[in-house]
Design a protein around this motif. Structure first.
Motif, mmCIF file in Angstrom:
data_model
loop_
_atom_site.group_PDB
_atom_site.id
_atom_site.type_symbol
_atom_site.label_atom_id
_atom_site.label_comp_id
_atom_site.label_asym_id
_atom_site.label_seq_id
_atom_site.Cartn_x
_atom_site.Cartn_y
_atom_site.Cartn_z
ATOM 1 N N ASP A 20 0.753 -1.165 0.065
ATOM 2 C CA ASP A 20 -0.213 0.001 -0.196
ATOM 3 C C ASP A 20 0.718 1.212 0.014
ATOM 4 O OD1 ASP A 20 -2.725 1.510 2.164
ATOM 5 O OD2 ASP A 20 -1.854 2.051 0.506
ATOM 6 N N THR A 21 0.973 1.873 -1.129
ATOM 7 C CA THR A 21 1.882 2.987 -1.218
ATOM 8 C C THR A 21 1.010 4.223 -1.250
ATOM 9 O OG1 THR A 21 1.433 3.106 -3.639
ATOM 10 C CG2 THR A 21 3.361 1.765 -2.776
ATOM 11 N N GLY A 22 -0.081 4.109 -0.678
ATOM 12 C CA GLY A 22 -0.697 5.517 -0.429
ATOM 13 C C GLY A 22 -1.285 6.271 -1.748
ATOM 14 N N VAL A 23 -1.881 7.524 -1.600
ATOM 15 C CA VAL A 23 -2.755 8.052 -2.784
ATOM 16 C C VAL A 23 -1.403 8.806 -3.446
ATOM 17 C CG1 VAL A 23 -4.338 9.883 -3.488
ATOM 18 C CG2 VAL A 23 -4.598 8.190 -1.698
ATOM 19 N N SER A 24 -1.538 8.567 -4.713
ATOM 20 C CA SER A 24 -0.344 9.526 -5.501
ATOM 21 C C SER A 24 -0.783 10.175 -6.387
ATOM 22 C CB SER A 24 0.560 8.521 -6.293
ATOM 23 O OG SER A 24 -0.111 7.640 -6.998
ATOM 24 N N GLN A 25 -0.342 11.446 -6.913
ATOM 25 C CA GLN A 25 -1.017 12.216 -7.868
ATOM 26 C C GLN A 25 0.282 12.862 -8.617
ATOM 27 O OE1 GLN A 25 -3.409 14.693 -4.614
ATOM 28 N NE2 GLN A 25 -3.818 15.499 -6.589
ATOM 29 N N ASP A 26 -0.055 13.070 -9.862
ATOM 30 C CA ASP A 26 0.982 13.643 -10.913
ATOM 31 C C ASP A 26 0.280 14.486 -11.998
ATOM 32 O OD1 ASP A 26 2.215 12.499 -13.867
ATOM 33 O OD2 ASP A 26 3.518 12.922 -12.165
ATOM 34 N N PRO A 27 0.949 15.509 -12.217
ATOM 35 C CA PRO A 27 2.231 15.940 -11.785
ATOM 36 C C PRO A 27 2.183 16.641 -10.340
ATOM 37 C CG PRO A 27 1.449 17.722 -13.130
ATOM 38 C CD PRO A 27 0.379 16.583 -13.259
ATOM 39 N N ARG A 28 3.236 16.842 -9.674
ATOM 40 C CA ARG A 28 3.498 17.524 -8.341
ATOM 41 C C ARG A 28 3.067 19.158 -8.746
ATOM 42 N NH1 ARG A 28 5.361 14.981 -4.046
ATOM 43 N NH2 ARG A 28 4.648 16.731 -2.923
ATOM 44 N N HIS A 29 3.684 19.831 -9.655
ATOM 45 C CA HIS A 29 3.701 21.000 -9.901
ATOM 46 C C HIS A 29 3.433 20.981 -11.472
ATOM 47 C CE1 HIS A 29 5.489 22.012 -6.161
ATOM 48 N NE2 HIS A 29 6.292 20.825 -6.286
ATOM 49 N N LYS A 30 2.666 22.324 -11.605
ATOM 50 C CA LYS A 30 2.216 22.461 -13.044
ATOM 51 C C LYS A 30 2.264 24.028 -13.356
ATOM 52 C CE LYS A 30 0.965 21.603 -17.259
ATOM 53 N NZ LYS A 30 1.861 20.965 -18.438
ATOM 54 N N ILE A 31 2.970 24.518 -14.388
ATOM 55 C CA ILE A 31 2.974 25.744 -14.650
ATOM 56 C C ILE A 31 2.386 25.882 -15.926
ATOM 57 C CG2 ILE A 31 4.166 28.128 -14.934
ATOM 58 C CD1 ILE A 31 6.302 27.123 -12.819
ATOM 59 N N THR A 32 1.321 26.628 -16.115
ATOM 60 C CA THR A 32 0.963 26.765 -17.556
ATOM 61 C C THR A 32 0.261 28.230 -17.949
ATOM 62 O OG1 THR A 32 -0.831 25.593 -19.082
ATOM 63 C CG2 THR A 32 -1.379 26.461 -16.989
ATOM 64 N N LYS A 33 0.092 28.555 -19.066
ATOM 65 C CA LYS A 33 -0.065 29.987 -19.418
ATOM 66 C C LYS A 33 -1.612 29.928 -19.508
ATOM 67 C CE LYS A 33 4.088 31.199 -22.006
ATOM 68 N NZ LYS A 33 4.588 31.793 -23.358
ATOM 69 N N ARG A 34 -2.237 31.124 -19.306
ATOM 70 C CA ARG A 34 -3.642 31.223 -19.368
ATOM 71 C C ARG A 34 -4.331 30.725 -20.672
ATOM 72 N NH1 ARG A 34 -5.156 37.164 -18.417
ATOM 73 N NH2 ARG A 34 -4.259 37.363 -20.596
ATOM 74 N N GLY A 35 -5.330 30.262 -20.786
ATOM 75 C CA GLY A 35 -6.016 29.629 -21.958
ATOM 76 C C GLY A 35 -5.580 28.150 -22.426
ATOM 77 N N GLN A 36 -4.518 27.740 -21.723
ATOM 78 C CA GLN A 36 -3.997 26.051 -22.203
ATOM 79 C C GLN A 36 -5.039 25.239 -21.201
ATOM 80 O OE1 GLN A 36 -1.415 25.406 -24.373
ATOM 81 N NE2 GLN A 36 -2.015 27.596 -24.739
ATOM 82 N N ASN A 37 -4.874 24.108 -21.880
ATOM 83 C CA ASN A 37 -5.730 23.011 -21.041
ATOM 84 C C ASN A 37 -4.571 22.149 -20.230
ATOM 85 O OD1 ASN A 37 -7.916 23.737 -22.699
ATOM 86 N ND2 ASN A 37 -7.805 22.008 -23.834
ATOM 87 N N VAL A 38 -5.010 21.598 -18.991
ATOM 88 C CA VAL A 38 -4.210 20.883 -18.122
ATOM 89 C C VAL A 38 -4.971 19.727 -17.413
ATOM 90 C CG1 VAL A 38 -2.709 22.727 -17.385
ATOM 91 C CG2 VAL A 38 -4.739 22.234 -16.091
ATOM 92 N N ALA A 55 -8.119 12.518 -2.621
ATOM 93 C CA ALA A 55 -8.227 11.707 -1.544
ATOM 94 C C ALA A 55 -9.215 10.330 -1.880
ATOM 95 C CB ALA A 55 -8.731 12.463 -0.408
ATOM 96 N N SER A 56 -8.959 9.390 -1.283
ATOM 97 C CA SER A 56 -9.573 8.187 -1.400
ATOM 98 C C SER A 56 -10.082 7.550 -0.069
ATOM 99 C CB SER A 56 -8.756 7.030 -2.134
ATOM 100 O OG SER A 56 -7.604 6.529 -1.452
ATOM 101 N N SER A 57 -10.965 6.648 0.008
ATOM 102 C CA SER A 57 -11.622 6.324 1.030
ATOM 103 C C SER A 57 -12.188 4.960 0.643
ATOM 104 C CB SER A 57 -12.887 7.152 1.461
ATOM 105 O OG SER A 57 -13.533 6.449 2.499
#
Lengths: 113, 113
Positions: A1-19, A93-95
């Motif tokens: 059990d490795t816990g909840v993971s998220q990717d990416p940790r940081h995201k910088i984007t320009k206004r109008g872009q999709n992420v 989060a998960s439950s």
């Protein structure tokens, strides 16, 4: 059990872009939640899934936001046409079920320039 | 609508001393759960303690205990023998019905050595 993971940790984007952000919950947790947290505030609920079904969406989730959990495992949160006001930490989060505590991932910090 | 209020934006305590963080909430439901979560700087949110509303006995987890006053809708967290690692943002949260967490604004706890 490795816990909840998220990717990416940081995201910088320009206004109008999709992420798109990804969340991998703890295995066998059937409930998955997305929250948004702005600096100095508590997290605010965005949406949640039970297995692959999206059961509730907050009014904070405008039509530019969409979330999926196609096979009841990982989930994605997409923001289209990003705005500066979307800059925040996006938490997953998960439950394992009803009234159980939620286990949080490290979050994805989005900065829209 | 459910609300959670933390009236102390910041608190500080000397190492090894005891500190109490306040939380009040509002809900029309009789069945709900209350949590305290800890969010260290740049680290993910972790559960500190939980309390079921139907239980009269206050929850305790090692150095952490709560004072749950259901009639007053109050749920304070007491940290005994404070340690440097306790420094973090602490969030009070409520869950019921739709199973989404409703968070307070948070209290930033500083531990003075």
């Amino acid at each position: 059990d490795t816990g909840v993971s998220q990717d990416p940790r940081h995201k910088i984007t320009k206004r109008g872009q999709n992420v798109t952000f990804r969340c991998d919950p703890i295995s066998e947790h059937n409930r998955l939640y997305w929250y948004r947290q702005t600096l100095g505030q508590g997290p605010e609920f965005l949406t949640y899934f039970q297995n692959e079904a999206q059961l509730e969406k907050s009014r904070l989730l405008s039509d530019r936001f969409s979330a999926e959990r196609p096979k009841g495992s990982f989930s994605t949160l997409e923001i289209q046409r990003t705005e500066q006001g979307d800059s925040a930490m996006y938490l997953c989060a998960s439950s394992p079920g009803l009234n159980y505590e939620q286990y949080f991932g490290p979050g994805t910090r989005l900065t829209v320039t | 609508a459910q609300t959670v209020t933390q009236s102390q934006p910041e608190m500080s305590v000397q190492e090894a001393e005891t500190v109490t963080l306040s939380c009040t909430y509002d809900t029309s439901e009789s069945d709900y759960y209350l949590f305290w979560y800890k969010q260290p700087p740049s680290r993910q949110m972790i559960l500190v303690i939980r309390q079921e509303a139907y239980k009269q006995q206050n929850a305790t987890e090692n150095r952490f205990s709560v004072n749950f006053q259901k009639a007053a809708k109050s749920f304070s967290l007491k940290i005994s023998d404070s340690q440097l690692g306790d420094a973090a943002m602490y969030f009070c949260a409520l869950i019921q019905g739709a199973q989404k967490l409703v968070f307070g604004q948070g209290t930033r706890l500083t531990i003075n050595p």
